[in-house]
Design an enzyme around this catalytic site. Structure first.
Site, PDB file in Angstrom:
ATOM      1  N   THR A 113       0.874  -1.178   0.000  1.00  0.00           N
ATOM      2  CA  THR A 113       0.000   0.000   0.000  1.00  0.00           C
ATOM      3  C   THR A 113       0.906   1.222   0.000  1.00  0.00           C
ATOM      4  OG1 THR A 113      -1.701  -1.132   1.267  1.00  0.00           O
ATOM      5  CG2 THR A 113      -1.764   1.265   1.271  1.00  0.00           C
ATOM      6  N   LYS A 154      -7.811   1.727  -2.829  1.00  0.00           N
ATOM      7  CA  LYS A 154      -7.462   1.313  -1.458  1.00  0.00           C
ATOM      8  C   LYS A 154      -7.576   2.497  -0.480  1.00  0.00           C
ATOM      9  CE  LYS A 154      -5.097  -0.822   1.878  1.00  0.00           C
ATOM     10  NZ  LYS A 154      -5.487  -1.969   2.622  1.00  0.00           N
ATOM     11  N   LYS A 164      -1.468   5.257   8.775  1.00  0.00           N
ATOM     12  CA  LYS A 164      -0.704   5.226   7.522  1.00  0.00           C
ATOM     13  C   LYS A 164      -1.624   5.486   6.318  1.00  0.00           C
ATOM     14  CE  LYS A 164       1.612   2.352   4.202  1.00  0.00           C
ATOM     15  NZ  LYS A 164       1.991   1.049   3.704  1.00  0.00           N
TER      16      LYS A 164
HETATM   17  P1  NAD Z   1       5.690  -5.972   7.470  1.00  0.00           P
HETATM   18  O1  NAD Z   1       6.514  -4.871   8.042  1.00  0.00           O
HETATM   19  O2  NAD Z   1       5.302  -7.118   8.321  1.00  0.00           O
HETATM   20  O3  NAD Z   1       6.449  -6.577   6.173  1.00  0.00           O
HETATM   21  C1  NAD Z   1       7.225  -5.813   5.298  1.00  0.00           C
HETATM   22  C2  NAD Z   1       8.495  -6.604   5.021  1.00  0.00           C
HETATM   23  O4  NAD Z   1       9.283  -5.909   4.048  1.00  0.00           O
HETATM   24  C3  NAD Z   1       9.382  -6.751   6.261  1.00  0.00           C
HETATM   25  O5  NAD Z   1       9.574  -8.143   6.515  1.00  0.00           O
HETATM   26  C4  NAD Z   1      10.681  -6.034   5.883  1.00  0.00           C
HETATM   27  O6  NAD Z   1      11.832  -6.658   6.413  1.00  0.00           O
HETATM   28  C5  NAD Z   1      10.646  -6.140   4.380  1.00  0.00           C
HETATM   29  N1  NAD Z   1      11.459  -5.126   3.707  1.00  0.00           N
HETATM   30  C6  NAD Z   1      11.508  -3.790   3.922  1.00  0.00           C
HETATM   31  N2  NAD Z   1      12.361  -3.225   3.060  1.00  0.00           N
HETATM   32  C7  NAD Z   1      12.861  -4.207   2.276  1.00  0.00           C
HETATM   33  C8  NAD Z   1      13.802  -4.266   1.215  1.00  0.00           C
HETATM   34  N3  NAD Z   1      14.398  -3.172   0.774  1.00  0.00           N
HETATM   35  N4  NAD Z   1      14.053  -5.456   0.664  1.00  0.00           N
HETATM   36  C9  NAD Z   1      13.449  -6.590   1.112  1.00  0.00           C
HETATM   37  N5  NAD Z   1      12.572  -6.614   2.118  1.00  0.00           N
HETATM   38  C10 NAD Z   1      12.283  -5.442   2.693  1.00  0.00           C
HETATM   39  O7  NAD Z   1       4.414  -5.255   6.835  1.00  0.00           O
HETATM   40  P2  NAD Z   1       3.041  -5.954   6.376  1.00  0.00           P
HETATM   41  O8  NAD Z   1       2.051  -5.858   7.472  1.00  0.00           O
HETATM   42  O9  NAD Z   1       3.347  -7.258   5.732  1.00  0.00           O
HETATM   43  O10 NAD Z   1       2.566  -4.897   5.274  1.00  0.00           O
HETATM   44  C11 NAD Z   1       3.124  -4.879   3.968  1.00  0.00           C
HETATM   45  C12 NAD Z   1       2.301  -3.933   3.117  1.00  0.00           C
HETATM   46  O11 NAD Z   1       0.941  -4.388   3.099  1.00  0.00           O
HETATM   47  C13 NAD Z   1       2.249  -2.490   3.646  1.00  0.00           C
HETATM   48  O12 NAD Z   1       2.324  -1.618   2.556  1.00  0.00           O
HETATM   49  C14 NAD Z   1       0.916  -2.416   4.347  1.00  0.00           C
HETATM   50  O13 NAD Z   1       0.384  -1.107   4.374  1.00  0.00           O
HETATM   51  C15 NAD Z   1       0.074  -3.343   3.488  1.00  0.00           C
HETATM   52  N6  NAD Z   1      -1.091  -3.937   4.172  1.00  0.00           N
HETATM   53  C16 NAD Z   1      -0.950  -4.506   5.410  1.00  0.00           C
HETATM   54  C17 NAD Z   1      -2.069  -5.066   6.031  1.00  0.00           C
HETATM   55  C18 NAD Z   1      -1.961  -5.701   7.392  1.00  0.00           C
HETATM   56  O14 NAD Z   1      -3.004  -5.962   7.996  1.00  0.00           O
HETATM   57  N7  NAD Z   1      -0.772  -5.967   7.903  1.00  0.00           N
HETATM   58  C19 NAD Z   1      -3.308  -5.058   5.390  1.00  0.00           C
HETATM   59  C20 NAD Z   1      -3.403  -4.507   4.110  1.00  0.00           C
HETATM   60  C21 NAD Z   1      -2.285  -3.956   3.509  1.00  0.00           C
END
Ligand code: NAD
Length: 292
Positions: free
Chosen positions: A93, A168, A243
């Site tokens: 997102t 979204k 966010k």
């Molecule tokens: P998270 O922080 O658990 O996962 C993100 C991952 O990206 C982490 O494991 C981090 O180490 C990795 N990362 C960061 N920079 C990196 C790089 N340069 N190279 C490789 N890996 C890298 O976050 P999440 O909850 O999985 O959310 C991910 C996305 O999904 C976000 O944009 C969030 O807004 C969206 N989202 C989350 C939810 C939710 O409920 N968690 C729901 C809908 C959308």
């Protein structure tokens, strides 16, 4: 199909697991070695860099925290390192402008690409029931759909590049505002001596009805599966709501839309998270409404 998956955190991890379960050959990379190790246990190939993860694949999926991460990984690695013609799917997102910049950079290098942010949270990612909001050309959407169907149930083509992100943030602005409206109504009902269940029985069948009431009711009792019944454990954390509301307010400013309630909702959730509640479900905003 060979898939490179970058960003296997709370959401990306279970999404990648579903692709493995569907029989795809998945190579994963994350800055967290623990995340990579856990996916290797689930049948993925672990990569030591993003470059290795995208080498020789048919599809690249990214699920990263925010716009700067996506821009950085695309500019620094994916564009140029992924094979010519590989389909690029960004499920993170992020802000609409960055999403469109990345899509243009990908198009300039000849890569098909869609933005495909999700709704449904970690539960939806684990169950493979996510909703995908997809931006991109008809042809790129058609290529991405069979892959997204392995991770989700509802796949909606929202228009050109960035329109998945637009859908979204518009949806989540509605959600954030509606949760506050439901919370305020329950707090007023408490002052008026009206029982929670009675208000629920009326409004769930009347014109106040909405998802924040009937699926995610912010008071314990009426909807047994709502976070209010488990002390507001998320669910959808208040920090994530902040966010997404920041993204919609940023877009409102850039594109000159009047979103006064969206701005007010952001202020309220920020006040809530600033007082140490960022890890609580966003429906716990009712506590702040009640106490203020
Ligand atoms: P998270 O922080 O658990 O996962 C993100 C991952 O990206 C982490 O494991 C981090 O180490 C990795 N990362 C960061 N920079 C990196 C790089 N340069 N190279 C490789 N890996 C890298 O976050 P999440 O909850 O999985 O959310 C991910 C996305 O999904 C976000 O944009 C969030 O807004 C969206 N989202 C989350 C939810 C939710 O409920 N968690 C729901 C809908 C959308």
């Amino acid at each position: 199909m060979k898939i490179g998956f970058i960003g296997i955190g709370n959401m990306g991890g279970p999404m990648a697991r579903n692709l493995i379960a569907a029989g795809h050959d998945v190579t994963v990379f994350d800055l967290s070695e623990d995340h990579v190790a856990s996916l290797v246990n689930a049948g993925a190939t672990g990569a030591g860099s993003a470059r290795t993860a995208v080498s020789g694949v048919d599809v690249v999926i990214t699920m990263l925290p925010a716009g700067p991460h996506v821009l950085n990984v695309y500019e620094g690695t994916i564009l140029g390192s992924a094979p010519a013609g590989a389909l690029l799917i960004d499920c993170s997102t992020i802000d609409v402008e960055t999403s469109r910049i990345v899509a243009k950079m990908a198009a300039d290098k000849g890569y098909p690409m869609v933005d495909a942010p999700v709704s449904g949270g970690v539960g939806g990612a684990e169950a493979g029931t996510l909703t995908f909001m997809v931006g991109g050309s008809d042809a790129d959407f058609a290529s991405a759909k069979p892959v997204l169907e392995k991770m989700g149930k509802t796949i909606v083509h929202c228009g050109g590049a960035g329109n998945g992100q637009a859908a979204k943030i518009c949806n989540n602005m509605m959600l954030g505002i509606q949760m506050i409206s439901v919370a305020e109504a329950f707090v007023l009902a408490e002052k008026l001596g009206l029982d929670h269940q009675k208000l629920y029985d009326v409004s769930s069948k009347a014109s106040g009805q909405c998802w924040s009431l009937t699926t995610y009711c912010p008071v314990p009792g009426p909807v047994l599966t709502s976070p209010a019944n488990r002390d507001y454990k998320p669910g959808f954390a208040a920090a994530m709501m902040v966010k997404d509301l920041r993204l919609s307010q940023g877009a409102s400013k850039s594109f000159q839309a009047q979103t006064e309630l969206g701005a007010r909702a952001l202020e309220m959730y920020e006040r809530f998270t600033d007082s140490g509640n960022e890890g609580m479900d966003f429906s716990a905003i009712i506590k702040m409404v009640r106490d203020s």
